[in-house]
Design an enzyme around this catalytic site. Structure first.
Site, PDB file in Angstrom:
ATOM      1  N   GLU A 135       8.356  16.069  15.427  1.00  0.00           N
ATOM      2  CA  GLU A 135       8.910  15.876  14.093  1.00  0.00           C
ATOM      3  C   GLU A 135       8.182  16.790  13.111  1.00  0.00           C
ATOM      4  O   GLU A 135       6.972  16.687  12.928  1.00  0.00           O
ATOM      5  CB  GLU A 135       8.775  14.418  13.650  1.00  0.00           C
ATOM      6  CG  GLU A 135       9.458  14.127  12.341  1.00  0.00           C
ATOM      7  CD  GLU A 135       9.380  12.669  11.953  1.00  0.00           C
ATOM      8  OE1 GLU A 135      10.371  12.151  11.405  1.00  0.00           O
ATOM      9  OE2 GLU A 135       8.327  12.036  12.183  1.00  0.00           O
ATOM     10  N   LYS A 191       0.861  -1.187   0.000  1.00  0.00           N
ATOM     11  CA  LYS A 191       0.000   0.000   0.000  1.00  0.00           C
ATOM     12  C   LYS A 191       0.894   1.233   0.000  1.00  0.00           C
ATOM     13  O   LYS A 191       1.434   1.621   1.033  1.00  0.00           O
ATOM     14  CB  LYS A 191      -0.909  -0.002   1.235  1.00  0.00           C
ATOM     15  CG  LYS A 191      -2.256   0.739   1.039  1.00  0.00           C
ATOM     16  CD  LYS A 191      -2.156   2.223   0.823  1.00  0.00           C
ATOM     17  CE  LYS A 191      -1.892   2.972   2.117  1.00  0.00           C
ATOM     18  NZ  LYS A 191      -1.876   4.470   1.875  1.00  0.00           N
TER      19      LYS A 191
END
Length: 498
Positions: A399, A189
């Site tokens: 992040e 995917k």
């Protein structure tokens, strides 16, 4: 590589195929549902992509299971699988320009890096695992004379691979190389933000000789196709690379389904520590700028926290700020461009939001900090450097996944170690010191999967990639990758005495 106009002409003619690839055939998603994919380079429509869902994952898993059970791939001798994987790598290199152009248009990276870094690394990974598979031996245990115990590796079965958008080809190869070399069947995917090259990569796999059904690709959204794959009761393992937030969901999905193995390779907030005994500050500054701004900062291992000894910090920041203009965003299809576009409008807004948060919390923006090239319709941000950052600030903790660097000052070795380790992440780190003892001592103390010494991001397929703490539990690359795509079986034979 050709002049910029040639790339633009080819980009205009490009018509990538966004349909699923299941049982060796391209097909629309169930119900014909699609979503439009636009390029972050200039907003152009690249094409429609199949919006895969539970029904498509079901078909792909069924195809993969059938291929595994009839052993059309797993039953091939390792040397035969090797030949096909090596051939696949050759086809990737033959299609290098097409694949590079797809990734540049799909996610915004400069064409020189898509062509010169990503495509060769993809081919090298596939070939390396092909070459390795017939050179990995099983074991015989040191049992008494009355027994013979064989310890063998077997493929886990059907692997699910969910990969991110920042290195579409490389991340796919890191999952597919060891999984297919070991004899598994795979359902891949790709990210909905950069799906096209993974689909083309799978077509090349078929051309190389990988049987239909062994590798299936279902594009779509994470909360639809990704969730269906992770929850599927007939998927034996999931290899996931992406955010820590989604990595937690992978573990939850495993618990809610069949307790499938989950190998997470997640985010990072890597510390780049420069001590006052390191003489060549210019090289350290150049390396840091090149590493944080590479791929627009959209790298999990980007050294986004620069920990600089207080006595050299002012000089180092000057050197660093002088490097930033070299990374000004430009046309990704121009051969000389070194920083391109962020992947989409969502990521653009996210990065600009972090820059605003840095200012609000009192950090000093000494370079960049603004959107760039807005008139192009693309998603560009200037290379951004903050000084005066405290490790508790949002830009130092979370992040960002963009070209944003935080400079944090320290006064002692122990303080540097404490700041570096005071993070929920532990993917990579760097130590810059001319004292050998300090380099070893600090490297041992850092809680990170990889510690670079007097360099950053030098790399090879032979070494593992992964992290500590909330950077995940998976390891891509090297022979260690076989550990997560195989099962260990003990076969105990009794030997009767004469």
């Amino acid at each position: 590589m050709g002049a910029a106009p040639a790339w633009h002409e080819r980009a205009t003619a490009l018509r990538p195929d966004g349909r699923c690839l299941i049982e060796g055939e391209r097909r629309a998603a169930a119900g014909g549902v699609v979503f439009a994919k636009h390029s972050p380079v200039d907003g152009r429509l690249l094409g429609d992509v199949a919006r895969g869902g539970a029904a498509d994952i079901e078909a792909a898993v069924r195809s993969a299971r059938s291929a595994f059970e009839d052993r059309r791939w797993a039953g091939k001798p390792p040397a035969a699988r090797k030949r096909i994987l090596v051939r696949w790598a050759e086809l990737v290199l033959a299609a290098r320009e097409e694949l590079a152009l797809i990734d540049t248009l799909d996610m915004g990276k400069p064409i020189q890096y898509a062509l010169g870094v990503d495509v060769p690394a993809t081919a090298r990974c596939l070939a390396w695992y092909g070459e390795a598979v017939d050179k990995v031996y099983d074991e015989i245990a040191p049992t008494p004379d009355t027994a013979l115990a064989l310890i063998t590796r077997e493929p886990v079965g059907v692997m699910g691979a969910i990969v991110p958008w920042n290195y579409p080809l490389v991340m796919a190869a890191w999952k597919l190389g060891p999984a297919l070399a070991a004899g598994n069947s795979v359902v891949l995917k790709p990210s909905e933000k950069s799906p096209f090259s993974a689909l083309r990569l799978a077509e090349l796999a078929l051309e190389a000789g990988i049987p239909p059904g062994v590798l299936n690709v279902v594009p779509g959204y994470g909360h639809e196709a990704g969730e269906a794959l992770a929850l599927h009761m007939d998927v034996d393992a999931i290899g996931f690379t992406g955010s820590t937030r989604t990595g937690r969901r992978m573990l939850e999905y495993a618990g809610r389904s069949n307790l499938k193995r989950v190998h997470n390779e997640l985010g990072g907030k890597s510390a780049f520590i420069v001590f006052d005994d390191f003489a060549d500050l210019g090289r350290a500054a150049r390396t840091l700028a090149g590493s944080i701004f590479f791929n627009q900062g959209e790298s999990c291992n980007a050294p986004s926290r620069a920990l600089i000894h207080d006595s050299i910090a002012d000089r180092f920041v000057e050197l660093l700020a002088a490097e930033a203009p070299q990374y000004a965003p430009a046309d990704p299809l121009a051969p000389a461009t070194v920083m391109g576009a962020l992947v989409d409008d969502t990521q653009l807004r996210t990065v600009l939001g972090y820059i605003e948060a840095g200012r609000d919390e009192g950090a000093r923006c000494i370079a960049g900090g603004r959107r760039a090239l807005e008139s192009t319709g693309g998603c560009y941000v200037e290379p951004t450097i903050f000084d005066g950052v405290a490790n508790g600030m949002t830009i130092a903790r979370e992040e960002i996944f963009g070209p944003v660097l935080s400079v944090i000052r320290f006064r002692s070795e122990q303080e540097a170690i404490q700041i570096a380790n005071a993070s929920s992440y532990g993917l990579q780190a760097a130590v810059w010191s001319d004292r050998l003892g300090r380099a070893h001592r600090v490297a041992r103390a850092l809680r990170a999967g990889t510690v670079h010494v007097n360099q950053y991001d030098e790399d090879d397929i032979t070494v593992p990639f992964g992290g500590f703490k909330q950077s995940g539990n998976g390891r891509d690359k090297s022979l260690h990758a076989f550990d997560k795509v195989t099962e260990l079986k003990t076969t105990w034979l009794r030997i009767d005495p004469a």
